[in-house]
Design a protein around this motif. Structure first.
Motif, PDB file in Angstrom:
ATOM      1  N   ILE A   1       0.874  -1.175   0.000  1.00 15.82           N
ATOM      2  CA  ILE A   1       0.000   0.000   0.000  1.00 15.82           C
ATOM      3  C   ILE A   1       0.907   1.218   0.000  1.00 15.82           C
ATOM      4  O   ILE A   1       1.706   1.410   0.917  1.00 15.82           O
ATOM      5  CB  ILE A   1      -0.938  -0.006   1.229  1.00 15.82           C
ATOM      6  N   TYR A   2       0.776   2.012  -1.033  1.00 18.88           N
ATOM      7  CA  TYR A   2       1.754   3.075  -1.277  1.00 18.88           C
ATOM      8  C   TYR A   2       1.367   4.382  -0.584  1.00 18.88           C
ATOM      9  O   TYR A   2       1.007   5.367  -1.211  1.00 18.88           O
ATOM     10  CB  TYR A   2       1.944   3.277  -2.779  1.00 18.88           C
ATOM     11  N   SER A   3       1.416   4.354   0.722  1.00 19.96           N
ATOM     12  CA  SER A   3       1.292   5.559   1.539  1.00 19.96           C
ATOM     13  C   SER A   3       1.952   5.237   2.860  1.00 19.96           C
ATOM     14  O   SER A   3       2.212   4.077   3.168  1.00 19.96           O
ATOM     15  CB  SER A   3      -0.174   5.968   1.741  1.00 19.96           C
TER      16      SER A   3
ATOM     17  N   TYR B   1     -10.434  -4.331   3.884  1.00 21.63           N
ATOM     18  CA  TYR B   1     -10.411  -2.959   4.376  1.00 21.63           C
ATOM     19  C   TYR B   1      -9.254  -2.826   5.372  1.00 21.63           C
ATOM     20  O   TYR B   1      -9.174  -3.579   6.337  1.00 21.63           O
ATOM     21  CB  TYR B   1     -11.728  -2.614   5.071  1.00 21.63           C
ATOM     22  N   VAL B   2      -8.377  -1.855   5.123  1.00 19.91           N
ATOM     23  CA  VAL B   2      -7.161  -1.723   5.919  1.00 19.91           C
ATOM     24  C   VAL B   2      -7.085  -0.326   6.518  1.00 19.91           C
ATOM     25  O   VAL B   2      -7.041   0.677   5.787  1.00 19.91           O
ATOM     26  CB  VAL B   2      -5.907  -1.965   5.058  1.00 19.91           C
ATOM     27  N   SER B   3      -7.088  -0.220   7.853  1.00 21.79           N
ATOM     28  CA  SER B   3      -6.924   1.089   8.495  1.00 21.79           C
ATOM     29  C   SER B   3      -5.491   1.561   8.294  1.00 21.79           C
ATOM     30  O   SER B   3      -4.542   0.780   8.419  1.00 21.79           O
ATOM     31  CB  SER B   3      -7.245   0.987   9.993  1.00 21.79           C
ATOM     32  N   HIS B   4      -5.338   2.858   7.995  1.00 24.24           N
ATOM     33  CA  HIS B   4      -3.994   3.355   7.688  1.00 24.24           C
ATOM     34  C   HIS B   4      -3.919   4.860   7.932  1.00 24.24           C
ATOM     35  O   HIS B   4      -4.144   5.671   7.029  1.00 24.24           O
ATOM     36  CB  HIS B   4      -3.640   3.030   6.230  1.00 24.24           C
ATOM     37  N   GLY B   5      -3.629   5.212   9.189  1.00 22.98           N
ATOM     38  CA  GLY B   5      -3.418   6.618   9.536  1.00 22.98           C
ATOM     39  C   GLY B   5      -4.675   7.444   9.509  1.00 22.98           C
ATOM     40  O   GLY B   5      -5.473   7.435  10.444  1.00 22.98           O
ATOM     41  N   THR B   6      -4.893   8.147   8.419  1.00 27.90           N
ATOM     42  CA  THR B   6      -6.066   9.024   8.271  1.00 27.90           C
ATOM     43  C   THR B   6      -7.001   8.534   7.174  1.00 27.90           C
ATOM     44  O   THR B   6      -7.857   9.284   6.707  1.00 27.90           O
ATOM     45  CB  THR B   6      -5.626  10.459   7.946  1.00 27.90           C
ATOM     46  N   GLN B   7      -6.842   7.274   6.792  1.00 28.54           N
ATOM     47  CA  GLN B   7      -7.685   6.748   5.720  1.00 28.54           C
ATOM     48  C   GLN B   7      -7.842   5.239   5.865  1.00 28.54           C
ATOM     49  O   GLN B   7      -7.153   4.590   6.648  1.00 28.54           O
ATOM     50  CB  GLN B   7      -7.064   7.056   4.356  1.00 28.54           C
ATOM     51  N   VAL B   8      -8.785   4.696   5.082  1.00 28.31           N
ATOM     52  CA  VAL B   8      -8.957   3.251   4.978  1.00 28.31           C
ATOM     53  C   VAL B   8      -8.724   2.866   3.531  1.00 28.31           C
ATOM     54  O   VAL B   8      -9.400   3.368   2.625  1.00 28.31           O
ATOM     55  CB  VAL B   8     -10.368   2.818   5.425  1.00 28.31           C
ATOM     56  N   ASN B   9      -7.750   2.005   3.308  1.00 26.47           N
ATOM     57  CA  ASN B   9      -7.479   1.518   1.967  1.00 26.47           C
ATOM     58  C   ASN B   9      -8.315   0.269   1.708  1.00 26.47           C
ATOM     59  O   ASN B   9      -8.407  -0.608   2.558  1.00 26.47           O
ATOM     60  CB  ASN B   9      -6.000   1.175   1.797  1.00 26.47           C
ATOM     61  N   ILE B  10      -8.903   0.182   0.529  1.00 29.55           N
ATOM     62  CA  ILE B  10      -9.744  -0.958   0.162  1.00 29.55           C
ATOM     63  C   ILE B  10      -9.049  -1.711  -0.969  1.00 29.55           C
ATOM     64  O   ILE B  10      -8.740  -1.144  -2.017  1.00 29.55           O
ATOM     65  CB  ILE B  10     -11.142  -0.503  -0.283  1.00 29.55           C
TER      66      ILE B  10
ATOM     67  N   PRO C   1       9.591   4.465   5.752  1.00 30.35           N
ATOM     68  CA  PRO C   1       8.572   4.916   4.779  1.00 30.35           C
ATOM     69  C   PRO C   1       8.554   4.054   3.522  1.00 30.35           C
ATOM     70  O   PRO C   1       9.588   3.558   3.062  1.00 30.35           O
ATOM     71  CB  PRO C   1       9.019   6.345   4.462  1.00 30.35           C
ATOM     72  N   GLY C   2       7.347   3.869   2.993  1.00 29.89           N
ATOM     73  CA  GLY C   2       7.192   3.154   1.734  1.00 29.89           C
ATOM     74  C   GLY C   2       7.224   1.648   1.835  1.00 29.89           C
ATOM     75  O   GLY C   2       7.292   0.956   0.804  1.00 29.89           O
ATOM     76  N   THR C   3       7.156   1.108   3.058  1.00 33.71           N
ATOM     77  CA  THR C   3       7.253  -0.350   3.216  1.00 33.71           C
ATOM     78  C   THR C   3       5.962  -0.981   3.745  1.00 33.71           C
ATOM     79  O   THR C   3       5.940  -2.188   3.998  1.00 33.71           O
ATOM     80  CB  THR C   3       8.407  -0.723   4.168  1.00 33.71           C
TER      81      THR C   3
END
Length: 339
Positions: free
Chosen positions: A38-40, A57-66, A329-331
């Motif tokens: 996931i590239y963030s 659905y993946v929680s990630h900081g200030t967003q949810v990646n789908i 970062p980026g991993t």
């Protein structure tokens, strides 16, 4: 060589081969199937495998990646979820929910379009979230206000707040009118009446510290409590009696139970996945500690494919130093495990 000696050697070989075969049978065959990047860059907490939609659905900081659960392809992003922790999907209502810890609210979104429908104010630092199929209500663990918000999904309004007297981590239901929640700073598991919304019992975790992960086998009425001191405690959900204490890896922050396979999983920040077999209602055994990756401390289970999903990233230290470890970062990526 005498016939007796030859027979003895043959018997030893048979026993040796049987031992190897028996040992092999105790292994689950679970291994890394795929890695989805996931590239963030941000922290994370829970993730959710939704087999019905084939979505992750993946929680990630200030967003949810789908992500597409089968391919790992990106299907969208739900933004403006600061400090997001938990995710819930209600297919009948075609709605999803995220708990936004830093904002103190929930995001309600359309699962078809990912469009935000509304925000719901909850307690302080809303964390874990789940739906109780008995009461038809949503329950949210509020880590800082030390309580639980109860939400009616038909109206998306908070209908009650249950004081818990400590920091709630995760909650589950037995589907028959009882809610169970582990209290991290008190080393307790509470039993709550889903009708009256009152605390019924307080189970002390003897030998367990900082309970985080929690799962239930509804058939045997057993609770699986993953603790911060490298043990998983199995409790009788009816009485709170301790049934078993099992060794797990360090840094557990998630527990899942597969009712079909009768396997409990503890995801550990030290880079291990502990697999526990429920032999009977009163007998449990660690059958494998699968090597994963450092920081993979939360878990999602697809109950249909039996695949396991673990999020993590690389760290600047070779040892996992808790949730505040410095990420590279980026991993960030999601690891998929299965047979």
């Amino acid at each position: 060589m005498s016939i007796l000696k030859t027979a003895s050697i043959a018997l030893l070989l048979i026993n040796f081969c049987t031992a190897i075969q028996t040992d092999a049978q105790t292994k689950t065959g679970i291994h890394l199937l795929r890695t989805d990047k996931i590239y963030s860059d941000a922290g994370w907490d829970y993730l959710l495998a939704d087999h019905a939609q084939q979505k992750l659905y993946v929680s990630h900081g200030t967003q949810v990646n789908i992500l597409n659960e089968k391919t790992g392809d990106s299907l969208g992003v739900i933004t403006n979820t600061p400090g997001v922790h938990g995710i819930l999907i209600l297919h009948d209502l075609k709605k999803g929910y995220t708990t936004n810890g830093k904002a103190g609210d929930l995001t309600v979104f359309d699962i078809s379009t990912n469009a935000v429908i509304k925000k719901i104010k909850a307690g302080e630092n809303p964390d874990a979230i789940f739906y109780d199929d008995f009461s038809k209500k949503i329950y949210v663990c509020n880590g800082r206000s030390l309580d639980m918000s109860v939400i009616d999904p038909a109206t998306d309004k908070v209908i009650a707040t249950i004081p818990l007297g400590g920091k709630p981590e995760t909650a589950v239901s037995n589907g028959k009118g009882k809610i169970f929640v582990n209290i991290e700073d008190k080393n307790d598991v509470l039993s709550i009446d889903a009708k009256t919304l009152k605390v019924l019992q307080r189970f002390k975790l003897e030998g367990g510290e900082e309970p985080s992960g929690l799962a239930i086998d509804r058939l045997t009425s057993r609770l699986f409590v993953g603790c911060g001191n490298k043990v998983l405690i199995v409790l009788d959900a009816q009485t709170g009696k301790k049934i078993s204490t099992l060794p797990i890896g360090d840094g557990c922050d998630g527990v899942a139970f597969d009712p079909s396979l009768k396997l409990a999983y503890s995801s550990n920040g030290d880079g291990t996945l502990t697999v526990i077999k429920e032999i009977s209602a009163n007998q449990f055994k660690v059958i494998e500690n699968i090597k994963t990756f450092l920081g993979a401390r939360t878990i999602a289970l697809d109950y249909t494919t039996h695949h396991i999903f673990l999020p993590t990233s690389d760290f600047k230290s070779t040892e996992f130093e808790g949730k505040k470890a410095i990420r590279i970062p980026g991993t960030f990526r999601v690891l998929e495990y299965g047979q």
